[in-house]
Scaffold this motif. Sequence first.
Motif, mmCIF file in Angstrom:
data_model
loop_
_atom_site.group_PDB
_atom_site.id
_atom_site.type_symbol
_atom_site.label_atom_id
_atom_site.label_comp_id
_atom_site.label_asym_id
_atom_site.label_seq_id
_atom_site.Cartn_x
_atom_site.Cartn_y
_atom_site.Cartn_z
ATOM 1 N N ALA A 100 6.217 8.075 1.320
ATOM 2 C CA ALA A 100 6.503 6.804 0.662
ATOM 3 C C ALA A 100 7.888 6.290 1.033
ATOM 4 O O ALA A 100 8.079 5.097 1.302
ATOM 5 C CB ALA A 100 6.381 6.954 -0.847
ATOM 6 N N ALA A 101 8.881 7.184 1.052
ATOM 7 C CA ALA A 101 10.248 6.786 1.386
ATOM 8 C C ALA A 101 10.340 6.301 2.833
ATOM 9 O O ALA A 101 11.011 5.297 3.129
ATOM 10 C CB ALA A 101 11.196 7.953 1.150
ATOM 11 N N ARG A 102 9.642 6.985 3.741
ATOM 12 C CA ARG A 102 9.684 6.594 5.154
ATOM 13 C C ARG A 102 8.979 5.248 5.354
ATOM 14 O O ARG A 102 9.445 4.407 6.132
ATOM 15 C CB ARG A 102 9.022 7.680 6.010
ATOM 16 C CG ARG A 102 9.195 7.465 7.512
ATOM 17 C CD ARG A 102 8.879 8.732 8.297
ATOM 18 N NE ARG A 102 7.499 9.153 8.130
ATOM 19 C CZ ARG A 102 6.492 8.701 8.907
ATOM 20 N NH1 ARG A 102 6.742 7.818 9.867
ATOM 21 N NH2 ARG A 102 5.269 9.132 8.717
ATOM 22 N N PHE A 103 7.888 5.058 4.632
ATOM 23 C CA PHE A 103 7.157 3.796 4.730
ATOM 24 C C PHE A 103 8.022 2.633 4.235
ATOM 25 O O PHE A 103 8.117 1.588 4.891
ATOM 26 C CB PHE A 103 5.868 3.879 3.912
ATOM 27 C CG PHE A 103 5.031 2.630 3.948
ATOM 28 C CD1 PHE A 103 4.407 2.226 5.115
ATOM 29 C CD2 PHE A 103 4.877 1.859 2.809
ATOM 30 C CE1 PHE A 103 3.632 1.066 5.153
ATOM 31 C CE2 PHE A 103 4.111 0.702 2.830
ATOM 32 C CZ PHE A 103 3.488 0.301 4.006
ATOM 33 N N GLN A 104 8.672 2.808 3.093
ATOM 34 C CA GLN A 104 9.529 1.753 2.562
ATOM 35 C C GLN A 104 10.690 1.450 3.500
ATOM 36 O O GLN A 104 11.108 0.297 3.635
ATOM 37 C CB GLN A 104 10.055 2.154 1.184
ATOM 38 C CG GLN A 104 9.001 2.136 0.088
ATOM 39 C CD GLN A 104 9.576 2.420 -1.276
ATOM 40 O OE1 GLN A 104 10.787 2.483 -1.462
ATOM 41 N NE2 GLN A 104 8.709 2.598 -2.257
ATOM 42 N N ASN A 105 11.210 2.457 4.169
ATOM 43 C CA ASN A 105 12.349 2.272 5.048
ATOM 44 C C ASN A 105 11.975 1.497 6.314
ATOM 45 O O ASN A 105 12.735 0.634 6.784
ATOM 46 C CB ASN A 105 12.941 3.636 5.429
ATOM 47 C CG ASN A 105 14.187 3.501 6.292
ATOM 48 O OD1 ASN A 105 15.142 2.838 5.897
ATOM 49 N ND2 ASN A 105 14.181 4.134 7.445
ATOM 50 N N GLU A 106 10.800 1.789 6.875
ATOM 51 C CA GLU A 106 10.390 1.155 8.131
ATOM 52 C C GLU A 106 9.581 -0.126 7.937
ATOM 53 O O GLU A 106 9.395 -0.905 8.883
ATOM 54 C CB GLU A 106 9.574 2.150 8.969
ATOM 55 C CG GLU A 106 10.361 3.380 9.399
ATOM 56 C CD GLU A 106 9.596 4.245 10.380
ATOM 57 O OE1 GLU A 106 8.874 3.671 11.224
ATOM 58 O OE2 GLU A 106 9.713 5.483 10.299
ATOM 59 N N TYR A 107 9.105 -0.345 6.715
ATOM 60 C CA TYR A 107 8.245 -1.482 6.406
ATOM 61 C C TYR A 107 8.819 -2.832 6.854
ATOM 62 O O TYR A 107 8.125 -3.610 7.535
ATOM 63 C CB TYR A 107 7.967 -1.478 4.904
ATOM 64 C CG TYR A 107 7.199 -2.642 4.361
ATOM 65 C CD1 TYR A 107 5.822 -2.562 4.163
ATOM 66 C CD2 TYR A 107 7.840 -3.835 4.001
ATOM 67 C CE1 TYR A 107 5.119 -3.632 3.630
ATOM 68 C CE2 TYR A 107 7.143 -4.903 3.486
ATOM 69 C CZ TYR A 107 5.793 -4.796 3.298
ATOM 70 O OH TYR A 107 5.091 -5.857 2.790
ATOM 71 N N PRO A 108 10.082 -3.180 6.511
ATOM 72 C CA PRO A 108 10.587 -4.511 6.893
ATOM 73 C C PRO A 108 10.571 -4.753 8.396
ATOM 74 O O PRO A 108 10.196 -5.842 8.854
ATOM 75 C CB PRO A 108 12.024 -4.516 6.340
ATOM 76 C CG PRO A 108 12.016 -3.501 5.250
ATOM 77 C CD PRO A 108 11.065 -2.432 5.709
ATOM 78 N N GLU A 109 10.961 -3.753 9.167
ATOM 79 C CA GLU A 109 10.995 -3.926 10.611
ATOM 80 C C GLU A 109 9.602 -4.085 11.191
ATOM 81 O O GLU A 109 9.367 -4.937 12.064
ATOM 82 C CB GLU A 109 11.691 -2.738 11.273
ATOM 83 C CG GLU A 109 11.760 -2.848 12.791
ATOM 84 C CD GLU A 109 12.459 -1.668 13.445
ATOM 85 O OE1 GLU A 109 12.471 -1.602 14.688
ATOM 86 O OE2 GLU A 109 12.991 -0.811 12.722
ATOM 87 N N LEU A 110 8.649 -3.286 10.713
ATOM 88 C CA LEU A 110 7.290 -3.345 11.250
ATOM 89 C C LEU A 110 6.614 -4.667 10.910
ATOM 90 O O LEU A 110 5.903 -5.247 11.746
ATOM 91 C CB LEU A 110 6.470 -2.168 10.703
ATOM 92 C CG LEU A 110 6.940 -0.788 11.165
ATOM 93 C CD1 LEU A 110 6.196 0.308 10.408
ATOM 94 C CD2 LEU A 110 6.732 -0.621 12.667
ATOM 95 N N LEU A 111 6.836 -5.164 9.697
ATOM 96 C CA LEU A 111 6.258 -6.451 9.320
ATOM 97 C C LEU A 111 6.936 -7.584 10.087
ATOM 98 O O LEU A 111 6.265 -8.518 10.549
ATOM 99 C CB LEU A 111 6.391 -6.665 7.811
ATOM 100 C CG LEU A 111 5.745 -7.930 7.239
ATOM 101 C CD1 LEU A 111 4.285 -8.059 7.654
ATOM 102 C CD2 LEU A 111 5.867 -7.944 5.714
ATOM 103 N N ALA A 112 8.248 -7.500 10.247
ATOM 104 C CA ALA A 112 8.977 -8.522 11.003
ATOM 105 C C ALA A 112 8.461 -8.607 12.433
ATOM 106 O O ALA A 112 8.291 -9.709 12.988
ATOM 107 C CB ALA A 112 10.471 -8.212 10.990
ATOM 108 N N GLU A 113 8.202 -7.469 13.048
ATOM 109 C CA GLU A 113 7.728 -7.446 14.436
ATOM 110 C C GLU A 113 6.408 -8.184 14.590
ATOM 111 O O GLU A 113 6.217 -8.950 15.547
ATOM 112 C CB GLU A 113 7.577 -5.996 14.904
ATOM 113 C CG GLU A 113 8.894 -5.288 15.171
ATOM 114 C CD GLU A 113 8.682 -3.837 15.580
ATOM 115 O OE1 GLU A 113 7.514 -3.382 15.573
ATOM 116 O OE2 GLU A 113 9.678 -3.167 15.908
ATOM 117 N N VAL A 114 5.491 -7.970 13.658
ATOM 118 C CA VAL A 114 4.174 -8.584 13.801
ATOM 119 C C VAL A 114 4.234 -10.080 13.481
ATOM 120 O O VAL A 114 3.510 -10.891 14.087
ATOM 121 C CB VAL A 114 3.136 -7.842 12.926
ATOM 122 C CG1 VAL A 114 3.213 -8.254 11.463
ATOM 123 C CG2 VAL A 114 1.726 -8.056 13.450
#
Length: 310
Positions: free
Chosen positions: A201-215
Amino acid sequence: MTALREVAAYLPPDRVPLEELAPRFGLTERQVRLFRRFHGLDEVCLDNDGTLLDLLVAATDQLDTLRGDEHRVRYVIYARGMPVAVPYPRNPLRELCAKLGLEHALTFTVTHQACATGLLALDVAGRLLANDPDPDALALIVSGEKTFTPDAMLVPDTAVFGEGAAAALVSADGPRDRLLSYASSVRGDFDGRLIIDPELAARFQNEYPELLAEVLLAAVDRAGLTLDDIAVLLPHNVNSVSWRRVAKRIGYPVERVVLDNVAVTGHSFAADPFLNYRTALDGGRLRPGERYLVGAAGLGATFSAMVFEH
């Protein structure tokens, strides 16, 4: 070119404050304050006396352009975030088709991308219609679910789910709301139950903004546009703070992100993009010829975005 002929939305009138939901999940007073002050969540929509079929019927009943054109509907697609929605052998999709006079249509459910499945359903509908021999054929997409388990109502420290429904009538081409691009990224390394895996959960929250921004940026680029060409961004209603971070990361004005529903509806599974479309349209935030960006993310994890021309 895939086009939205009409989009309808339904939100139950019942609003339940987070404090009333806290005992169901064992949320502390501090966690409730976190949701309210940090994530911008206040209450959620719940249809306490209604069934899943009631939700879907309430949305489709508002599709004015469906009346009289039922014979043109060749496909009915249920975009669902959860793999299981009702006990076997109930089939609310077929029951809905019977009520609408659409028993002749090919019907199926897509669930593969969790809460990003609404955009997947649009892509599938467009592909089916593009290859249909009848140029006047239509597809009906429905979305919306009941929050029947703890997993179906809470993403720890991130989102609270509510009950709402939407319906979209799709054509192979049309004069407005034409699909210009679609981008999607699947990250299977985030597959798992976040509620029981704090590290994931912590890793997902940390990487979430970048991954959504990319798409989001990929969809805009594939449409041959820049962010300056995008009138509004229609999000999924996971929370406000995550979208503020994403908007800052891509350099997009947060006041043009339609966050109106986050505080009062909760996250309505795969229906959010359609609910926010209605909010933007009814609020006069979409004008003919303007381009808008739609973004969604689903646990598992899938990040998706589409660009439309209104």
